[in-house]
Design a protein around this motif. Structure first.
Motif, PDB file in Angstrom:
ATOM      1  N   ALA A  28      14.121 -32.123  35.290  1.00 56.21           N
ATOM      2  CA  ALA A  28      12.800 -31.511  35.500  1.00 56.21           C
ATOM      3  C   ALA A  28      12.948 -30.090  36.055  1.00 56.21           C
ATOM      4  CB  ALA A  28      11.971 -32.365  36.448  1.00 56.21           C
ATOM      5  N   ALA A  29      13.884 -29.899  36.960  1.00 55.61           N
ATOM      6  CA  ALA A  29      14.115 -28.557  37.502  1.00 55.61           C
ATOM      7  C   ALA A  29      14.619 -27.618  36.420  1.00 55.61           C
ATOM      8  CB  ALA A  29      15.120 -28.625  38.655  1.00 55.61           C
ATOM      9  N   ALA A  30      15.537 -28.096  35.584  1.00 53.34           N
ATOM     10  CA  ALA A  30      16.078 -27.259  34.512  1.00 53.34           C
ATOM     11  C   ALA A  30      15.000 -26.920  33.494  1.00 53.34           C
ATOM     12  CB  ALA A  30      17.241 -27.974  33.835  1.00 53.34           C
ATOM     13  N   GLN A  31      14.135 -27.881  33.167  1.00 56.51           N
ATOM     14  CA  GLN A  31      13.055 -27.615  32.222  1.00 56.51           C
ATOM     15  C   GLN A  31      12.051 -26.625  32.788  1.00 56.51           C
ATOM     16  OE1 GLN A  31      11.639 -31.588  31.430  1.00 56.51           O
ATOM     17  NE2 GLN A  31      12.921 -31.793  29.610  1.00 56.51           N
ATOM     18  N   GLY A  32      11.878 -26.627  34.103  1.00 56.67           N
ATOM     19  CA  GLY A  32      10.977 -25.669  34.726  1.00 56.67           C
ATOM     20  C   GLY A  32      11.534 -24.256  34.731  1.00 56.67           C
ATOM     21  N   LEU A  33      12.861 -24.136  34.634  1.00 60.49           N
ATOM     22  CA  LEU A  33      13.477 -22.810  34.662  1.00 60.49           C
ATOM     23  C   LEU A  33      13.613 -22.174  33.293  1.00 60.49           C
ATOM     24  CD1 LEU A  33      16.286 -23.480  37.287  1.00 60.49           C
ATOM     25  CD2 LEU A  33      14.244 -22.093  37.585  1.00 60.49           C
ATOM     26  N   THR A  34      13.834 -22.989  32.247  1.00 65.20           N
ATOM     27  CA  THR A  34      14.051 -22.414  30.929  1.00 65.20           C
ATOM     28  C   THR A  34      13.608 -23.387  29.841  1.00 65.20           C
ATOM     29  OG1 THR A  34      15.697 -21.454  29.447  1.00 65.20           O
ATOM     30  CG2 THR A  34      16.445 -23.244  30.847  1.00 65.20           C
ATOM     31  N   ASP A  35      13.298 -22.843  28.673  1.00 62.38           N
ATOM     32  CA  ASP A  35      12.933 -23.665  27.525  1.00 62.38           C
ATOM     33  C   ASP A  35      14.133 -23.948  26.630  1.00 62.38           C
ATOM     34  OD1 ASP A  35      10.279 -23.835  28.269  1.00 62.38           O
ATOM     35  OD2 ASP A  35       9.721 -22.018  27.185  1.00 62.38           O
ATOM     36  N   ASP A  36      15.219 -23.225  26.811  1.00 62.45           N
ATOM     37  CA  ASP A  36      16.413 -23.396  25.991  1.00 62.45           C
ATOM     38  C   ASP A  36      17.141 -24.672  26.421  1.00 62.45           C
ATOM     39  OD1 ASP A  36      18.519 -22.843  24.197  1.00 62.45           O
ATOM     40  OD2 ASP A  36      19.652 -21.864  25.798  1.00 62.45           O
ATOM     41  N   VAL A  37      17.358 -25.601  25.470  1.00 63.02           N
ATOM     42  CA  VAL A  37      17.943 -26.905  25.781  1.00 63.02           C
ATOM     43  C   VAL A  37      19.379 -26.767  26.276  1.00 63.02           C
ATOM     44  CG1 VAL A  37      18.553 -29.162  24.832  1.00 63.02           C
ATOM     45  CG2 VAL A  37      16.412 -28.086  24.164  1.00 63.02           C
ATOM     46  N   GLU A  38      20.157 -25.874  25.679  1.00 61.78           N
ATOM     47  CA  GLU A  38      21.542 -25.700  26.118  1.00 61.78           C
ATOM     48  C   GLU A  38      21.600 -25.181  27.557  1.00 61.78           C
ATOM     49  OE1 GLU A  38      24.428 -26.650  24.702  1.00 61.78           O
ATOM     50  OE2 GLU A  38      23.130 -27.614  23.237  1.00 61.78           O
ATOM     51  N   SER A  39      20.698 -24.300  27.897  1.00 61.06           N
ATOM     52  CA  SER A  39      20.647 -23.802  29.278  1.00 61.06           C
ATOM     53  C   SER A  39      20.213 -24.912  30.231  1.00 61.06           C
ATOM     54  CB  SER A  39      19.683 -22.619  29.390  1.00 61.06           C
ATOM     55  OG  SER A  39      20.138 -21.542  28.618  1.00 61.06           O
ATOM     56  N   GLN A  40      19.285 -25.761  29.780  1.00 60.73           N
ATOM     57  CA  GLN A  40      18.855 -26.888  30.598  1.00 60.73           C
ATOM     58  C   GLN A  40      20.020 -27.828  30.884  1.00 60.73           C
ATOM     59  OE1 GLN A  40      15.593 -28.806  28.612  1.00 60.73           O
ATOM     60  NE2 GLN A  40      14.264 -27.016  28.759  1.00 60.73           N
TER      61      GLN A  40
END
Length: 103
Positions: A28-40
C-alpha cells in the motif's frame, strides 16, 4: 537528611521498537508513492527487507489495472465535517528575528 538518589541511566533510557511492515502495508505504501509496478516491487522489498523476487507475486496480485484506476479527487482524500459556525479564519503571523546590536 539523606541525599536523593539519582535514577540510573538504564531506567531513563527509552526503548524504540522497530517492526518491519506487513506485506499489505508495504505494498500500500509503494502504491501510494508510484504507479509503476516495477518501482512498487522495489520499494516494497526495501521496506520489508526482502528480495524483490519474494515480493513480486504479492505486488502483481495487488496491482490495479490502469483502466480501472481513476484519479482521486481532493474531496475523496480529505473530508471535513460541515459546521454552521461561520467561515474559518486562519491567522498566520511572521515573527521577525530579534536583531542584536553590537556595542
Amino acid at each position: 537528611m539523606l541525599a536523593k538518589k539519582k535514577p540510573s541511566e538504564t531506567q531513563n533510557r527509552r526503548v524504540t521498537r522497530v517492526d518491519l511492515p506487513a506485506v499489505e502495508e508495504a505494498i500500500a505504501a509503494a502504491q501510494g508513492l508510484t504507479d509503476d509496478v516495477e518501482s512498487q516491487i522495489e520499494i516494497a522489498a526495501q521496506l520489508m527487507g526482502m528480495s524483490e523476487d519474494e515480493v513480486r507475486p504479492e505486488v502483481l496480485k495487488a496491482a490495479v489495472p490502469a483502466a480501472v484506476r481513476r484519479p482521486m479527487r481532493l474531496a475523496d482524500r480529505f473530508s471535513m465535517p460541515e459546521r454552521n459556525e461561520g467561515p474559518k479564519v486562519v491567522v498566520v503571523e511572521r515573527k521577525r528575528p530579534r536583531l542584536v546590536m553590537p556595542r
